[in-house]
Each structure stands twice: as structure tokens, then as C-alpha cells.
Design a protein around this motif. Structure first.
Motif, PDB file in Angstrom:
ATOM      1  N   PRO A   8       0.834  -1.205   0.000  1.00  0.00           N
ATOM      2  CA  PRO A   8       0.000   0.000   0.000  1.00  0.00           C
ATOM      3  C   PRO A   8       0.868   1.254   0.000  1.00  0.00           C
ATOM      4  CG  PRO A   8       0.125  -0.905   2.216  1.00  0.00           C
ATOM      5  CD  PRO A   8       0.849  -1.885   1.312  1.00  0.00           C
ATOM      6  N   GLY A   9       0.235   2.387  -0.262  1.00  0.00           N
ATOM      7  CA  GLY A   9       0.926   3.657  -0.062  1.00  0.00           C
ATOM      8  C   GLY A   9       1.089   4.531  -1.278  1.00  0.00           C
ATOM      9  N   GLY A  10       0.894   3.998  -2.497  1.00  0.00           N
ATOM     10  CA  GLY A  10       1.009   4.852  -3.679  1.00  0.00           C
ATOM     11  C   GLY A  10       2.330   5.588  -3.739  1.00  0.00           C
ATOM     12  N   VAL A  11       2.291   6.878  -4.036  1.00  0.00           N
ATOM     13  CA  VAL A  11       3.529   7.651  -4.207  1.00  0.00           C
ATOM     14  C   VAL A  11       4.258   7.919  -2.903  1.00  0.00           C
ATOM     15  CG1 VAL A  11       2.931   8.758  -6.393  1.00  0.00           C
ATOM     16  CG2 VAL A  11       2.202   9.809  -4.238  1.00  0.00           C
ATOM     17  N   THR A  12       3.620   7.666  -1.776  1.00  0.00           N
ATOM     18  CA  THR A  12       4.316   7.862  -0.500  1.00  0.00           C
ATOM     19  C   THR A  12       4.825   6.546   0.083  1.00  0.00           C
ATOM     20  OG1 THR A  12       2.172   7.853   0.641  1.00  0.00           O
ATOM     21  CG2 THR A  12       3.104   9.990   0.090  1.00  0.00           C
ATOM     22  N   ALA A  13       4.679   5.454  -0.652  1.00  0.00           N
ATOM     23  CA  ALA A  13       5.240   4.177  -0.186  1.00  0.00           C
ATOM     24  C   ALA A  13       6.769   4.194  -0.190  1.00  0.00           C
ATOM     25  CB  ALA A  13       4.707   3.024  -1.043  1.00  0.00           C
ATOM     26  N   PRO A  14       7.427   4.721  -1.226  1.00  0.00           N
ATOM     27  CA  PRO A  14       8.888   4.820  -1.171  1.00  0.00           C
ATOM     28  C   PRO A  14       9.330   5.764  -0.045  1.00  0.00           C
ATOM     29  CG  PRO A  14       8.096   5.027  -3.423  1.00  0.00           C
ATOM     30  CD  PRO A  14       6.898   5.119  -2.537  1.00  0.00           C
ATOM     31  N   THR A 159      -9.966   6.657  -8.486  1.00  0.00           N
ATOM     32  CA  THR A 159      -8.564   7.057  -8.397  1.00  0.00           C
ATOM     33  C   THR A 159      -7.686   5.876  -8.783  1.00  0.00           C
ATOM     34  OG1 THR A 159      -8.509   6.492  -6.051  1.00  0.00           O
ATOM     35  CG2 THR A 159      -9.000   8.793  -6.626  1.00  0.00           C
ATOM     36  N   LYS A 160      -6.441   6.167  -9.140  1.00  0.00           N
ATOM     37  CA  LYS A 160      -5.552   5.126  -9.659  1.00  0.00           C
ATOM     38  C   LYS A 160      -4.195   5.246  -8.982  1.00  0.00           C
ATOM     39  CE  LYS A 160      -8.006   5.754 -14.008  1.00  0.00           C
ATOM     40  NZ  LYS A 160      -8.889   6.840 -13.517  1.00  0.00           N
ATOM     41  N   ALA A 161      -3.792   4.189  -8.292  1.00  0.00           N
ATOM     42  CA  ALA A 161      -2.526   4.202  -7.566  1.00  0.00           C
ATOM     43  C   ALA A 161      -1.985   2.795  -7.449  1.00  0.00           C
ATOM     44  CB  ALA A 161      -2.716   4.809  -6.171  1.00  0.00           C
ATOM     45  N   ILE A 162      -0.675   2.693  -7.291  1.00  0.00           N
ATOM     46  CA  ILE A 162      -0.009   1.397  -7.141  1.00  0.00           C
ATOM     47  C   ILE A 162       1.326   1.619  -6.448  1.00  0.00           C
ATOM     48  CG2 ILE A 162       1.091   1.541  -9.385  1.00  0.00           C
ATOM     49  CD1 ILE A 162      -0.113  -1.705  -7.713  1.00  0.00           C
ATOM     50  N   ALA A 163       1.797   0.627  -5.721  1.00  0.00           N
ATOM     51  CA  ALA A 163       3.151   0.649  -5.166  1.00  0.00           C
ATOM     52  C   ALA A 163       3.675  -0.779  -5.122  1.00  0.00           C
ATOM     53  CB  ALA A 163       3.174   1.262  -3.769  1.00  0.00           C
ATOM     54  N   GLY A 177       3.169   4.989  -7.635  1.00  0.00           N
ATOM     55  CA  GLY A 177       2.666   5.855  -8.685  1.00  0.00           C
ATOM     56  C   GLY A 177       1.194   6.156  -8.534  1.00  0.00           C
ATOM     57  N   ILE A 178       0.797   7.317  -9.064  1.00  0.00           N
ATOM     58  CA  ILE A 178      -0.613   7.675  -9.208  1.00  0.00           C
ATOM     59  C   ILE A 178      -0.794   8.232 -10.610  1.00  0.00           C
ATOM     60  CG2 ILE A 178      -1.005   8.152  -6.757  1.00  0.00           C
ATOM     61  CD1 ILE A 178      -0.831  11.158  -7.401  1.00  0.00           C
TER      62      ILE A 178
END
Length: 413
Positions: A8-14, A159-163, A177-178
Motif C-alpha cells: 500500500p501507499g502509492g507515491v508515498t510508499a517509497p 482514483t488510480k494508484a499502485i506501489a 505511482g498515481i
């Protein structure tokens, strides 16, 4: 088996990233419309942009910034106004937007990249943006990806997101990413808007090369309606906060990182195609046996973008002739006597000859896809084999429904 796992976490996962999304009053609806992605430290930045001659100010601004400086700290995105075809004042608005955020973050203006989405010909509502910047910065958090993803959408339904996470040199490395996109989808570069974050350390030239190759296999392989946007932008940051050794040339670790980057881009691209305006299902086209991968991708994208193929799928009509015709006009030479076409589990053509098949069952397959789980099982699979070539490639699109015309007929009214 993949060398990564979804997290989980999208662009804030890194590591080392924050994000935010707020309603600044840019959209008449009052929905969220201003987003921020922020790296704790200066990050290597790469971008891929639309090739159209009518470009938004943000596109030219980012291209100029990345030509002069391959680093960035922040990405600012507004939704509601595309700020495209807005002349000198539109350019001034883009520059001011970057400067306002830079001042609020106390970083150089050159460290801010900007993106816009919305109605072409409309400038950013600068009064609202000026008032919203301090609130946006204050809202930035290490779990703000979902809010940022919500603030960049326009006609999107979701919405579209992945990590994803992998291991390099014994340490975890993440890419998130989003993106947004639903209509005006036929990219000739990247996608409508997509933002990717990574905590690996990568050299400037290698990160740009990886992103360009990933775009060719993902965002450049989706189509909803055949229209390329004025604002297409893919931006990627790599800040090195995973503390892994710097990757400066291709090798095992670089290939592993690029594979994960490509997978992130493919997941986001497919989410855009699945969310096409008025769509009821996702179409995936797999082409094999082509002279090379580029040729296979070209044929796959032509089939996925065919209005006749898309309309037939919406009508639950297994009209394979339209698939064959689209493959034939893609501009790639092949021997039609070797053509093989399959729809789901139904083999429709082999060795260039039509086959008998259960038309009612094939139609039911298309109906089942349209009724499937929006995020998992709504895929219509088309498999095309051209012969003995080694080239292979995929493309993604969606069906063409009555609602697409309605949505776009009423877009500004």
C-alpha cells in the motif's frame, strides 16, 4: 514469479516522500483539485511528454526545466483547467505556480515541476491557487498519496494508484505511482498525467532511459478514444533514500529496477484504459509472431483502438473480422495465411481460415466481462498470432458505449 510484491501507499510508499491533495476552488464542483508530491531531498527527475504541437504551458515548462536541471523536489498539479492554448499569460501562470510553491517550501523554483489537467483553453484560476498553496503544503504527509490521487482526476470514476517493493543489494526498494485519465486517451508519449516516485539511487541518464522504455510498453500502449491530450505528462522522481548503492549502468540490479518500474507503469496504464469514459470492460490485446516487438505493439494498439472492434465488444458481438481488418491496416507486413485470432477461450481463425465456434457462448463471454468486477475480472482478451516472428507486444483499451458520446457532448456545457 515476479521479483516484487504489491504494497500500500502509492507515491508515498517509497522512503522520503510526502503528498497532499486539497480542494482549492479550482473546480466548480468543489471537489479536490490541487495536489502535491514532495521528496524530502533533491531527487533525480525524468519525464516523458506529449508530442502534439498544441501543448499546455506545464508541458513546455517541465521540458525546459528537465533540459536544464535533472533534479526536482516537488510536483504540483492542478485539476479543472488545462492551461493549454492560453498564450503568454498561460505560460506566466505556470511559472508563477512553480514559484509560489517553491517559496512556500523554501526551495529553488527550478526544483518544482508542474502539471495541469482540465478544459483546454482555460487558464488556471490563479487567485484560488495562490490561496491554496499554503494549505496544500501544510497538508503534506507521508500517507497523503490517496488525497493527491483524488485531487488530479477530472472525468475519472476512480482514483488510480499502485506501489511495488523489491530488494536490491539486500535492502528494500520501492516504486509508487498515481495517475489520472479517462477520456482523450491515445498517448503518443506517456499518459494523461502520471507521477512515479522511487527511493533507489539511479543516475540521471539511466533513469530517463528506463522511464522512456517503460512508457513505450505501458502508457503508449493504451487507447480509449484515439485522441491525444495537450497535457500528457509522465514524471518520475528517484531520491536514493533506500540507501542502496547508486545504479549507474545496466546490469542485474538495473534490470530488476526497470522491470518493477515498467510493471508500475503498466498497472497504472491499464487502470486508465479500464476507466475509459463510458466503458463497461477492459480490452487486452496480445500479439505474437510479429517481426519485432515494436511491430507487435503497433498491431496490438491498432486493434485496441479500432472503433469497430470497440463497438462490437460493447454490443457483445464476437465479430472477429473487425479484429483481422484492424491487424491488417496497422502498417506491419505479415502473411495473412498465418493469422490466428482467439477471443478469450474461443479460437476464431487459424492459418488465415475462419473456424466454426459457438457464437452464443462467445457473446456470453463478452457479457460476462462487462458484468465482471470492475477492478479484477472485467477483461476481454484478444490474442493474435501472426506467424513465426519473435516479436510480441500488448495493448489495452475499452469498449465504446453510448455514454462516451454523452459524456463528451456535454463536457463543457
Amino acid at each position: 514469479m515476479a521479483d516484487w510484491q504489491e504494497i500500500p501507499g502509492g507515491v508515498t510508499a517509497p522512503k522520503g516522500y510526502k503528498a497532499a491533495g486539497i480542494a482549492a476552488g479550482l473546480k466548480p464542483s468543489g471537489a479536490p483539485d490541487l495536489a502535491l508530491i514532495l521528496s524530502d531531498v533533491e531527487a533525480i527527475a525524468a519525464g516523458v511528454f506529449t508530442t502534439t504541437q498544441v501543448r499546455a504551458a506545464c508541458v513546455d515548462y517541465c521540458r525546459q526545466q528537465l533540459e536544464n536541471k535533472h533534479n526536482a523536489r516537488a510536483i504540483l498539479c492542478n485539476a479543472g483547467q488545462a492551461n493549454a492554448a492560453t498564450g503568454a499569460q498561460g505560460w506566466a501562470d505556470a511559472v508563477e505556480s512553480a514559484q509560489l510553491l517553491a517559496q512556500a517550501l523554501q526551495v529553488p523554483a527550478e526544483s518544482v515541476l508542474v502539471a495541469s489537467t482540465g478544459v483546454i483553453g482555460q487558464r488556471i484560476k490563479m487567485e484560488q491557487l495562490r490561496a491554496g498553496i499554503p494549505q496544500l503544503v501544510a497538508a503534506a504527509s507521508d500517507n497523503g498519496s490517496e488525497q493527491a490521487a483524488a485531487a488530479i482526476v477530472t472525468t475519472d470514476l476512480v482514483t488510480k494508484a499502485i506501489a511495488l517493493e523489491t530488494t536490491l543489494d539486500g535492502r528494500p526498494v520501492r516504486i509508487g505511482g498515481i495517475c489520472k485519465g479517462s477520456g482523450m486517451i491515445h498517448p503518443n508519449m506517456a499518459t494523461m498525467l502520471a507521477f512515479v516516485t522511487c527511493d533507489a539511487a539511479v543516475s540521471t541518464h539511466l533513469w530517463q532511459q528506463m522511464l522512456s522504455r517503460a512508457a513505450d510498453q505501458s502508457f503508449n500502449q493504451i487507447t480509449v478514444d484515439g485522441d491525444t491530450s495537450t497535457n500528457d505528462t509522465l514524471l518520475a522522481l528517484a531520491n536514493g533514500q533506500s540507501r542502496t548503492p547508486a545504479i549507474t549502468e545496466m546490469g542485474t540490479e538495473a534490470e530488476k529496477l526497470e522491470a518493477m518500474l515498467t510493471e508500475v507503469c503498466i498497472r497504472l496504464a491499464k487502470a486508465i484504459a479500464r476507466d475509459g469514459e463510458g466503458a463497461t470492460c477492459l480490452i487486452e490485446v496480445q500479439v505474437t509472431g510479429a517481426p519485432d516487438d515494436a511491430s507487435a505493439r503497433q498491431i496490438a494498439r491498432t486493434i485496441a483502438g479500432s472503433s469497430l472492434v470497440k463497438s462490437a465488444i460493447f454490443g457483445r458481438d464476437p465479430n472477429w473480422g473487425r479484429i483481422a481488418a484492424a491487424a491488417g491496416r496497422a502498417g506491419v507486413p505479415f502473411d495473412q495465411t498465418s493469422l490466428r485470432i482467439q477471443l478469450g477461450d474461443f479460437l476464431l481463425m487459424e492459418h488465415g481460415q475462419p473456424l466454426s465456434f459457438d457464437r452464443a457462448a462467445a457473446s456470453a463471454y463478452l457479457k460476462q466481462a462487462a458484468a465482471g468486477d470492475y477492478l479484477k475480472t472485467d477483461t476481454v482478451l484478444i490474442v493474435v498470432d501472426l506467424g513465426d516472428g519473435q516479436g510480441k507486444g500488448n495493448a489495452w483499451g475499452c469498449d465504446l458505449s453510448y455514454d462516451y458520446v454523452k459524456i463528451n457532448a456535454e463536457y463543457t456545457t
